[in-house]
Design a protein around this motif. Structure first.
Motif, PDB file in Angstrom:
ATOM      1  N   MET A  26       0.841  -1.203   0.000  1.00  0.00           N
ATOM      2  CA  MET A  26       0.000   0.000   0.000  1.00  0.00           C
ATOM      3  C   MET A  26       0.875   1.251   0.000  1.00  0.00           C
ATOM      4  O   MET A  26       0.614   2.206  -0.749  1.00  0.00           O
ATOM      5  CB  MET A  26      -0.927  -0.003   1.206  1.00  0.00           C
ATOM      6  CG  MET A  26      -1.812   1.223   1.295  1.00  0.00           C
ATOM      7  SD  MET A  26      -2.810   1.291   2.786  1.00  0.00           S
ATOM      8  CE  MET A  26      -1.564   1.425   4.058  1.00  0.00           C
ATOM      9  N   LEU A  27       1.932   1.256   0.814  1.00  0.00           N
ATOM     10  CA  LEU A  27       2.844   2.403   0.840  1.00  0.00           C
ATOM     11  C   LEU A  27       3.519   2.606  -0.510  1.00  0.00           C
ATOM     12  O   LEU A  27       3.640   3.736  -0.994  1.00  0.00           O
ATOM     13  CB  LEU A  27       3.921   2.199   1.909  1.00  0.00           C
ATOM     14  CG  LEU A  27       3.580   2.538   3.339  1.00  0.00           C
ATOM     15  CD1 LEU A  27       4.775   2.262   4.241  1.00  0.00           C
ATOM     16  CD2 LEU A  27       3.131   3.966   3.475  1.00  0.00           C
ATOM     17  N   LEU A  28       3.956   1.506  -1.099  1.00  0.00           N
ATOM     18  CA  LEU A  28       4.612   1.577  -2.403  1.00  0.00           C
ATOM     19  C   LEU A  28       3.667   2.143  -3.463  1.00  0.00           C
ATOM     20  O   LEU A  28       4.038   3.045  -4.225  1.00  0.00           O
ATOM     21  CB  LEU A  28       5.106   0.182  -2.796  1.00  0.00           C
ATOM     22  CG  LEU A  28       5.980   0.082  -4.030  1.00  0.00           C
ATOM     23  CD1 LEU A  28       7.293   0.816  -3.821  1.00  0.00           C
ATOM     24  CD2 LEU A  28       6.247  -1.381  -4.355  1.00  0.00           C
ATOM     25  N   MET A  29       2.458   1.628  -3.504  1.00  0.00           N
ATOM     26  CA  MET A  29       1.475   2.104  -4.482  1.00  0.00           C
ATOM     27  C   MET A  29       1.145   3.582  -4.244  1.00  0.00           C
ATOM     28  O   MET A  29       0.998   4.360  -5.192  1.00  0.00           O
ATOM     29  CB  MET A  29       0.204   1.261  -4.392  1.00  0.00           C
ATOM     30  CG  MET A  29      -0.808   1.575  -5.462  1.00  0.00           C
ATOM     31  SD  MET A  29      -2.175   0.421  -5.557  1.00  0.00           S
ATOM     32  CE  MET A  29      -2.780   0.373  -3.897  1.00  0.00           C
ATOM     33  N   ALA A  67      -4.843   8.828   6.864  1.00  0.00           N
ATOM     34  CA  ALA A  67      -5.164   8.358   8.223  1.00  0.00           C
ATOM     35  C   ALA A  67      -4.880   6.861   8.353  1.00  0.00           C
ATOM     36  O   ALA A  67      -4.336   6.409   9.370  1.00  0.00           O
ATOM     37  CB  ALA A  67      -6.620   8.663   8.560  1.00  0.00           C
ATOM     38  N   VAL A  68      -5.226   6.091   7.318  1.00  0.00           N
ATOM     39  CA  VAL A  68      -4.964   4.646   7.331  1.00  0.00           C
ATOM     40  C   VAL A  68      -3.463   4.376   7.379  1.00  0.00           C
ATOM     41  O   VAL A  68      -2.999   3.511   8.139  1.00  0.00           O
ATOM     42  CB  VAL A  68      -5.614   3.964   6.103  1.00  0.00           C
ATOM     43  CG1 VAL A  68      -5.121   2.539   5.940  1.00  0.00           C
ATOM     44  CG2 VAL A  68      -7.124   3.997   6.222  1.00  0.00           C
ATOM     45  N   TYR A  74       1.373   3.109  13.206  1.00  0.00           N
ATOM     46  CA  TYR A  74       1.325   3.063  14.669  1.00  0.00           C
ATOM     47  C   TYR A  74       1.056   1.638  15.156  1.00  0.00           C
ATOM     48  O   TYR A  74       1.751   1.139  16.047  1.00  0.00           O
ATOM     49  CB  TYR A  74       0.258   4.030  15.176  1.00  0.00           C
ATOM     50  CG  TYR A  74       0.038   3.976  16.662  1.00  0.00           C
ATOM     51  CD1 TYR A  74       1.033   4.377  17.552  1.00  0.00           C
ATOM     52  CD2 TYR A  74      -1.160   3.529  17.187  1.00  0.00           C
ATOM     53  CE1 TYR A  74       0.837   4.329  18.919  1.00  0.00           C
ATOM     54  CE2 TYR A  74      -1.372   3.477  18.548  1.00  0.00           C
ATOM     55  CZ  TYR A  74      -0.371   3.881  19.415  1.00  0.00           C
ATOM     56  OH  TYR A  74      -0.581   3.819  20.764  1.00  0.00           O
ATOM     57  N   VAL A  75       0.071   0.976  14.572  1.00  0.00           N
ATOM     58  CA  VAL A  75      -0.263  -0.392  14.985  1.00  0.00           C
ATOM     59  C   VAL A  75       0.925  -1.327  14.749  1.00  0.00           C
ATOM     60  O   VAL A  75       1.265  -2.149  15.608  1.00  0.00           O
ATOM     61  CB  VAL A  75      -1.534  -0.892  14.257  1.00  0.00           C
ATOM     62  CG1 VAL A  75      -1.745  -2.385  14.461  1.00  0.00           C
ATOM     63  CG2 VAL A  75      -2.754  -0.114  14.727  1.00  0.00           C
ATOM     64  N   ILE A  76       1.576  -1.214  13.599  1.00  0.00           N
ATOM     65  CA  ILE A  76       2.731  -2.067  13.307  1.00  0.00           C
ATOM     66  C   ILE A  76       3.864  -1.790  14.285  1.00  0.00           C
ATOM     67  O   ILE A  76       4.503  -2.721  14.796  1.00  0.00           O
ATOM     68  CB  ILE A  76       3.196  -1.885  11.846  1.00  0.00           C
ATOM     69  CG1 ILE A  76       2.174  -2.515  10.904  1.00  0.00           C
ATOM     70  CG2 ILE A  76       4.573  -2.500  11.631  1.00  0.00           C
ATOM     71  CD1 ILE A  76       2.413  -2.211   9.439  1.00  0.00           C
ATOM     72  N   LEU A 100      -8.918   0.103  12.097  1.00  0.00           N
ATOM     73  CA  LEU A 100      -8.039   0.210  10.934  1.00  0.00           C
ATOM     74  C   LEU A 100      -8.652  -0.443   9.705  1.00  0.00           C
ATOM     75  O   LEU A 100      -8.654   0.145   8.619  1.00  0.00           O
ATOM     76  CB  LEU A 100      -6.679  -0.403  11.254  1.00  0.00           C
ATOM     77  CG  LEU A 100      -5.569  -0.212  10.231  1.00  0.00           C
ATOM     78  CD1 LEU A 100      -5.373   1.262   9.905  1.00  0.00           C
ATOM     79  CD2 LEU A 100      -4.280  -0.803  10.763  1.00  0.00           C
ATOM     80  N   ILE A 101      -9.218  -1.632   9.850  1.00  0.00           N
ATOM     81  CA  ILE A 101      -9.808  -2.296   8.681  1.00  0.00           C
ATOM     82  C   ILE A 101     -11.048  -1.540   8.191  1.00  0.00           C
ATOM     83  O   ILE A 101     -11.284  -1.449   6.988  1.00  0.00           O
ATOM     84  CB  ILE A 101     -10.111  -3.799   8.962  1.00  0.00           C
ATOM     85  CG1 ILE A 101     -10.378  -4.549   7.660  1.00  0.00           C
ATOM     86  CG2 ILE A 101     -11.291  -3.963   9.879  1.00  0.00           C
ATOM     87  CD1 ILE A 101      -9.199  -4.780   6.805  1.00  0.00           C
ATOM     88  N   GLY A 102     -11.807  -0.966   9.114  1.00  0.00           N
ATOM     89  CA  GLY A 102     -12.970  -0.156   8.710  1.00  0.00           C
ATOM     90  C   GLY A 102     -12.555   1.076   7.930  1.00  0.00           C
ATOM     91  O   GLY A 102     -13.143   1.411   6.890  1.00  0.00           O
TER      92      GLY A 102
END
Length: 119
Positions: A26-29, A67-68, A74-76, A100-102
């Motif tokens: 996701m970061l890469l994209m 935000a995601v 943070y979660v990681i 996070l998934i929501g």
């Protein structure tokens, strides 16, 4: 969805690896495709205040996606490292993961909406 299945089965290390890979992709994209497109085509409209509905939907998608990205980091960091101070760490992962998934699914849905609004 595969990561959720791993967590449900109690394979938390595999879940963490799966979700970390998904986060990295996701970061890469975002870095290679989404952020440059936003900066080139949509940010100038926001600065000049010449905003149309496409700009609003794309900006909402970008804000929620940001935000995601931040919450995911943070979660990681809490789950996989000791970088986060003890007073800022959480013990119950479930509400954080569900939030996070929501947010992630909401960002995806708004991203899909951009194609309908722009058409």
């Amino acid at each position: 969805m595969f990561g959720a299945l791993l967590a449900r089965r109690g394979w938390f290390r595999a879940h963490g690896v799966c979700q970390s890979i998904a986060y990295g992709l996701m970061l890469l994209m975002t870095a290679i495709w989404m952020a440059p497109v936003f900066v080139k085509f949509f940010a100038p409209n926001l600065v000049s205040m010449k905003v149309d509905r496409t700009d609003l939907v794309v900006t909402a998608h970008g804000a929620l996606g940001t935000a995601v990205i931040l919450l995911g980091a943070y979660v990681i960091l809490v789950a996989a490292t000791n970088v986060v101070p003890a007073r800022l760490r959480f013990q119950d992962y479930r509400p954080w993961m569900r939030t996070l998934i929501g947010l992630w699914w909401s960002a995806i849905l708004i991203g899909i909406c951009t194609y309908f609004v722009a058409a």
